[in-house]
Design an enzyme around this catalytic site. Structure first.
Site, PDB file in Angstrom:
ATOM      1  N   GLU A   1       0.818  -1.228   0.000  1.00  0.00           N
ATOM      2  CA  GLU A   1       0.000   0.000   0.000  1.00  0.00           C
ATOM      3  C   GLU A   1       0.848   1.271   0.000  1.00  0.00           C
ATOM      4  OE1 GLU A   1      -2.755  -0.675   3.253  1.00  0.00           O
ATOM      5  OE2 GLU A   1      -3.501  -2.506   2.342  1.00  0.00           O
TER       6      GLU A   1
ATOM      7  N   GLU B   1      -5.657 -10.836  -2.094  1.00  0.00           N
ATOM      8  CA  GLU B   1      -6.541 -10.727  -0.915  1.00  0.00           C
ATOM      9  C   GLU B   1      -8.014 -10.756  -1.325  1.00  0.00           C
ATOM     10  OE1 GLU B   1      -5.397  -7.515   1.743  1.00  0.00           O
ATOM     11  OE2 GLU B   1      -3.267  -7.789   1.311  1.00  0.00           O
TER      12      GLU B   1
HETATM   13  O1  9MR Z   1      -7.051  -9.078   7.950  1.00  0.00           O
HETATM   14  C1  9MR Z   1      -5.963  -8.499   8.657  1.00  0.00           C
HETATM   15  C2  9MR Z   1      -6.356  -8.283  10.108  1.00  0.00           C
HETATM   16  O2  9MR Z   1      -6.566  -9.533  10.735  1.00  0.00           O
HETATM   17  C3  9MR Z   1      -5.261  -7.522  10.824  1.00  0.00           C
HETATM   18  O3  9MR Z   1      -5.694  -7.190  12.110  1.00  0.00           O
HETATM   19  C4  9MR Z   1      -4.926  -6.236  10.058  1.00  0.00           C
HETATM   20  C5  9MR Z   1      -3.751  -5.505  10.711  1.00  0.00           C
HETATM   21  O4  9MR Z   1      -2.613  -6.315  10.708  1.00  0.00           O
HETATM   22  O5  9MR Z   1      -4.588  -6.526   8.718  1.00  0.00           O
HETATM   23  C6  9MR Z   1      -5.599  -7.169   7.998  1.00  0.00           C
HETATM   24  O6  9MR Z   1      -5.129  -7.484   6.703  1.00  0.00           O
HETATM   25  C7  9MR Z   1      -4.944  -6.401   5.794  1.00  0.00           C
HETATM   26  C8  9MR Z   1      -3.749  -6.720   4.931  1.00  0.00           C
HETATM   27  O7  9MR Z   1      -2.609  -6.982   5.708  1.00  0.00           O
HETATM   28  C9  9MR Z   1      -3.459  -5.620   3.940  1.00  0.00           C
HETATM   29  N1  9MR Z   1      -4.629  -5.315   3.150  1.00  0.00           N
HETATM   30  C10 9MR Z   1      -5.856  -5.068   3.889  1.00  0.00           C
HETATM   31  C11 9MR Z   1      -6.134  -6.230   4.841  1.00  0.00           C
HETATM   32  C12 9MR Z   1      -7.455  -6.040   5.566  1.00  0.00           C
HETATM   33  O8  9MR Z   1      -7.402  -4.916   6.382  1.00  0.00           O
END
Ligand code: 9MR
Length: 361
Positions: free
Chosen positions: A154, A270
């Site tokens: 990102e 994702e």
């Molecule tokens: O799904 C993930 C969640 O369990 C975590 O708490 C969060 C913070 O680490 O990250 C979420 O995953 C994200 C991913 O790493 C990057 N793209 C967006 C995802 C959803 O927020």
């Protein structure tokens, strides 16, 4: 290190049995894993270590259906090194042990991400701290089963108003725009055998902001290539949503071709669908989700540069989109291939059919 016993997994597999798979009309033997592997594609899901450790039935589904998985949060910087120099390898090691035990690949996720900087590091972000993290992670997790790594996550944000479209993140502020090339270069030197990805979200739809994000990402790739930075692929997160945003197969197809034309691979990293606001009967919601996924995958799998698809979760039992407040109200988002009882949904059938139609890589 906690590794689920093989016997527990086998028991889980047996309990999943033929019944749930037979429900959809596909042969019981037809798994997403087999369909993907037959075509040289990756099919995977994001999972958490405690899910693999504590939920044998779910762990069995992962081993049965996935050729790869992504640790959902365990390998992020803030989770790995909450205190400076004290890295918690145990959770990630347990996930690697699971992968090895079942012959699965792992997508590493995510080394440099503005939303997962430990407090001690964000107070005074230095290249030395970033580099120490990247090196420690890739020395340990840079070889098999790690086929791909989200080295940066990102990094584009057109709304931050910079001409180059880069997110005005702590990394950018502290290190300047070439932190991206520097990180990739260090990653390649540390782990020459894993494929290095930049992962990005909101690239899928035909809205002004997503068009801008696509353009800026293409510009970033051009500048990285010009600087000879090692970049193997782009991750497209693909958090789809059912709302009024127009979906344009044509725009997506063109974007994928533009990426491929820059000599990078493409991974869908994702995939899931936000649909929780639909006030419709469950089977209708599931049909709408599957139809959106079909339209998406028809375009994606037609592009030869695409290496595979990872969903952000495998079953509605565990989804970042379903909050405790939703569960308290008896609601769940239904945006993943298997439902909360681990029965396959139309989403699963759609992926299976799309994988079966895909040209071999
Ligand atoms: O799904 C993930 C969640 O369990 C975590 O708490 C969060 C913070 O680490 O990250 C979420 O995953 C994200 C991913 O790493 C990057 N793209 C967006 C995802 C959803 O927020």
């Amino acid at each position: 290190m906690t590794v689920i016993a093989r016997r527990t997994i086998l028991a889980g597999l047996a309990s999943l049995g033929v019944a749930s798979l037979a429900r959809t009309g596909h042969a019981a033997a037809a798994t997403l894993k087999a369909a993907a592997q037959a075509r040289g594609l990756i099919w995977g899901a994001a999972v958490q270590q405690t899910q693999l450790r504590d939920d044998a039935e779910f762990a069995a589904l992962v081993a049965q259906q996935c050729s790869s998985f992504t640790p959902e949060w365990e390998m992020k910087w803030a989770s790995m090194e909450a205190r400076r120099g004290q890295r918690n390898f145990a959770r990630a090691d347990a996930m690697v042990a699971f992968a090895k035990q079942h012959g699965l690949g792992v997508r590493g996720h995510a080394l440099v991400w503005h939303r997962s900087v430990p407090d001690w590091a964000s107070a005074n972000l230095t290249w030395d701290a970033v580099a120490a993290h990247v090196e420690a992670m890739l020395k340990r997790y840079g070889g098999a089963p790690f086929a791909q790594w989200d080295v940066l996550n990102e990094v584009i944000e057109p709304q931050d108003g910079r001409d180059d479209g880069l997110r005005n993140s702590p990394f950018l502020k502290a290190l300047g725009p070439d932190y991206i090339a520097r990180t990739l270069t260090l990653a390649r030197a540390t782990a020459p055998n894993t494929k290095l990805y930049v992962n990005e979200y909101s690239l899928d739809y035909d809205s002004t902001i997503e068009r801008a994000r696509r353009d800026k990402l293409l510009r970033l790739i051009d500048s990285l290539k010009k600087a000879n930075a090692p970049l193997d692929g782009i991750g497209i997160q693909a958090h789809l949503r059912i709302d009024r945003t127009p979906f344009s197969a044509e725009a997506l197809r063109k974007f994928l071709a533009e990426l491929a034309g820059r000599n990078v691979k493409i991974a869908i990293t994702e995939l899931d669908v936000r649909e929780q606001n639909l006030e419709l009967p469950t089977d209708e919601r599931d049909r709408i989700v599957a139809a959106e996924v079909k339209r998406y995958l028809d375009v994606v799998l037609d592009e030869p540069a695409v290496t595979g698809i990872t969903a952000w979760g495998l079953s509605d039992r565990y989804s970042w989109r379903t909050t405790p407040e939703m569960i308290a109200k008896g609601r769940r988002n239904r945006g993943l291939p298997f439902d909360e009882t681990l029965a396959p949904k139309p989403f699963r059938d759609t992926i299976l059919a799309a994988l079966e139609r895909a040209r071999p890589r």
